[in-house]
Scaffold this motif. Sequence first.
Motif, PDB file in Angstrom:
ATOM      1  N   VAL A 112      74.473  24.674  29.215  1.00  0.00           N
ATOM      2  CA  VAL A 112      74.204  24.633  30.649  1.00  0.00           C
ATOM      3  C   VAL A 112      73.781  26.016  31.112  1.00  0.00           C
ATOM      4  N   GLY A 113      73.152  26.058  32.267  1.00  0.00           N
ATOM      5  CA  GLY A 113      72.696  27.330  32.801  1.00  0.00           C
ATOM      6  C   GLY A 113      72.650  27.301  34.320  1.00  0.00           C
ATOM      7  N   TYR A 114      72.491  28.480  34.899  1.00  0.00           N
ATOM      8  CA  TYR A 114      72.459  28.634  36.343  1.00  0.00           C
ATOM      9  C   TYR A 114      71.200  29.405  36.725  1.00  0.00           C
ATOM     10  N   VAL A 115      70.462  28.854  37.702  1.00  0.00           N
ATOM     11  CA  VAL A 115      69.217  29.472  38.151  1.00  0.00           C
ATOM     12  C   VAL A 115      69.544  30.685  39.021  1.00  0.00           C
ATOM     13  N   GLN A 116      68.804  31.767  38.814  1.00  0.00           N
ATOM     14  CA  GLN A 116      68.950  32.947  39.661  1.00  0.00           C
ATOM     15  C   GLN A 116      67.611  33.672  39.738  1.00  0.00           C
ATOM     16  N   VAL A 246      67.110  31.748  34.179  1.00  0.00           N
ATOM     17  CA  VAL A 246      68.234  30.830  34.021  1.00  0.00           C
ATOM     18  C   VAL A 246      69.190  31.466  33.023  1.00  0.00           C
ATOM     19  N   GLU A 249      75.079  29.602  29.052  1.00  0.00           N
ATOM     20  CA  GLU A 249      76.354  29.921  28.397  1.00  0.00           C
ATOM     21  C   GLU A 249      76.366  29.227  27.030  1.00  0.00           C
ATOM     22  N   GLN A 295      76.168  34.916  26.835  1.00  0.00           N
ATOM     23  CA  GLN A 295      75.141  34.592  27.811  1.00  0.00           C
ATOM     24  C   GLN A 295      73.756  34.845  27.220  1.00  0.00           C
ATOM     25  N   GLY A 310      71.059  29.359  42.121  1.00  0.00           N
ATOM     26  CA  GLY A 310      72.308  28.630  42.273  1.00  0.00           C
ATOM     27  C   GLY A 310      72.281  27.234  41.703  1.00  0.00           C
ATOM     28  N   MET A 311      71.096  26.720  41.347  1.00  0.00           N
ATOM     29  CA  MET A 311      71.016  25.380  40.781  1.00  0.00           C
ATOM     30  C   MET A 311      71.663  25.339  39.400  1.00  0.00           C
ATOM     31  N   PHE A 312      72.191  24.156  39.059  1.00  0.00           N
ATOM     32  CA  PHE A 312      72.834  23.915  37.769  1.00  0.00           C
ATOM     33  C   PHE A 312      71.855  23.134  36.894  1.00  0.00           C
ATOM     34  N   GLN A 314      70.607  21.707  32.723  1.00  0.00           N
ATOM     35  CA  GLN A 314      70.909  21.394  31.325  1.00  0.00           C
ATOM     36  C   GLN A 314      69.783  21.942  30.455  1.00  0.00           C
TER      37      GLN A 314
END
Length: 541
Positions: A112-116, A246, A249, A295, A310-312, A314
């Motif tokens: 999974v990852g998080y957009v920034q 993105v 983890e 990471q 902040g988006m989650f 796959q």
Amino acid sequence: MNTFTKTLLGTAVGALLGASGVWLLGNPDEGDMTATGSERKPLYWVAPMDPNYKRDKPGKSPMGMDLIPVYEKSAGEDEAGTVKISPEVVNNLGVRTATVGSGSLDLDVKTVGYVQYDENRLVYISPRVEGWIEKLHVKAAGDPVRQGDPLYALYSPTLVNAQEELLLALKRDNPVLIGAAVERLLALQVPRADIDRLRKTRKVSQTITVAAPQSGVLDNLAVREGMFVKPGLSLMSIGQLKHIWVIGEVFERQASLVKTGDQVRMRLDYLPGRDWLGQVDYVYPSLNAKTRTAQIRVHFDNPDDFLKPGMFAQMVIETQAGAEALLIPREALIRTGSQARVVLALGDGKFKSVAVEVGRVGERQVEIQSGLKEGERIVTSAQFLIDSESSKTSDFKRMAKRDQQGESMDVKADADSRSVWVAARIDSLMPDHRMVTLEHEAIPDWQWPTMTMDFTVAEAVDMDALKQGMRLHVQITNNNSGGYQITQVHIPNEQGNDAMPAGMDNGQHEGMDHGDMSMPEHSEHQGMNHDAHDQKEHNHD
């Protein structure tokens, strides 16, 4: 020769021939009995619960159980650990098998990852002089801005003095002073257009307007009109959405598989059918101490600005293929605390559990470094039950076909074997939890040594009658969930009540010596921790 004489002669001849036959047939049997009667010598002794624990003489296993002798296999005899299941039971258990193959393990990593924001394109706005915010042209974080749009107007005595120095240099018509004054204004972030206007109008401006250095989205707005600001204070930042990062983890065991440049496919759960393609831009050198994950940074193009910080998401990371190795289905692997095992299908309903050394583990397959050969058949379903029998070198009687009468007798015998009576001493009590700690004698039927254990107490037992240090007889029952409970107690006469507990079989209790309730000293057991071991042992059974 008369008839009587003939009859007598025939009887004598028949007796002689019969004796000769018995003697001729008796010699081989006698030799066989002698050969059979000679006791075979064990090759070694093994632990009942761990066939890998071997010794050259009798003794105790680490679990306190007697070691089992292993003899040399005779002709037609299966090796130790081999179990046989009837075809009916194989079908009822749903046993499935697969072939050990070879190839390169598919090690695509799902995470999974998080957009920034792309931090390489993130600009922070900070003043270089102290002053007051006279006018704030942007009102809220998230507002879009374009390059050159005004952000805020700042009044600063330092900027006013710098403008006056330029006017003084212009009045003296000194090129050196003029150049120094212009450079100072530029260093203080005064726009070139304001400097040109000052040289033209020769009029000092009380406020200086700061413009956006790039187009993007306003973020981290930390200032309002009228606030006093100083150098080093971050007023706001401007990020771009056309290119984003993105942060993924990756588990510690998978960190070594991911390399810079690996292709990444990303999708959002709330937008099925659309994929974003990118590549690993950077693998961070340290792990998160709390989550034990590494990471990774992945760069994606975002031309329609759909992806927002902040988006989650796959992600599937396509790692590089490794060397060729033996591969088995992941569901066929049985992991224990100390080793990994698989169950071999030997054919004709025969199965055997073997230890293997595991390499890398993929999503569907596992690398095997040793313990198996290519082409062997292994069990992929119902292998846990087979492994439990094979590990104990069981005769596997409960998986053999039997008639209804035999089954009912086994059910009764199994029910009887779940409860035993034993002499014990109460070490401690926990009445609120209905628990008691007992030092009990050995239980041969369960192969338990003398030890100290915690037990729950059934509702039918009066907790008020139990005292710390009391010596008594207790009935221990193995419930269906694998736990052990005190279901009945018998307190000897000198401690209060010598009555037979309700439901107790006299045959079970008559062999107990009520006069001698001696127990080992507590110091002999204070270093022993059998609770986890015995619970695990009987859960396994």
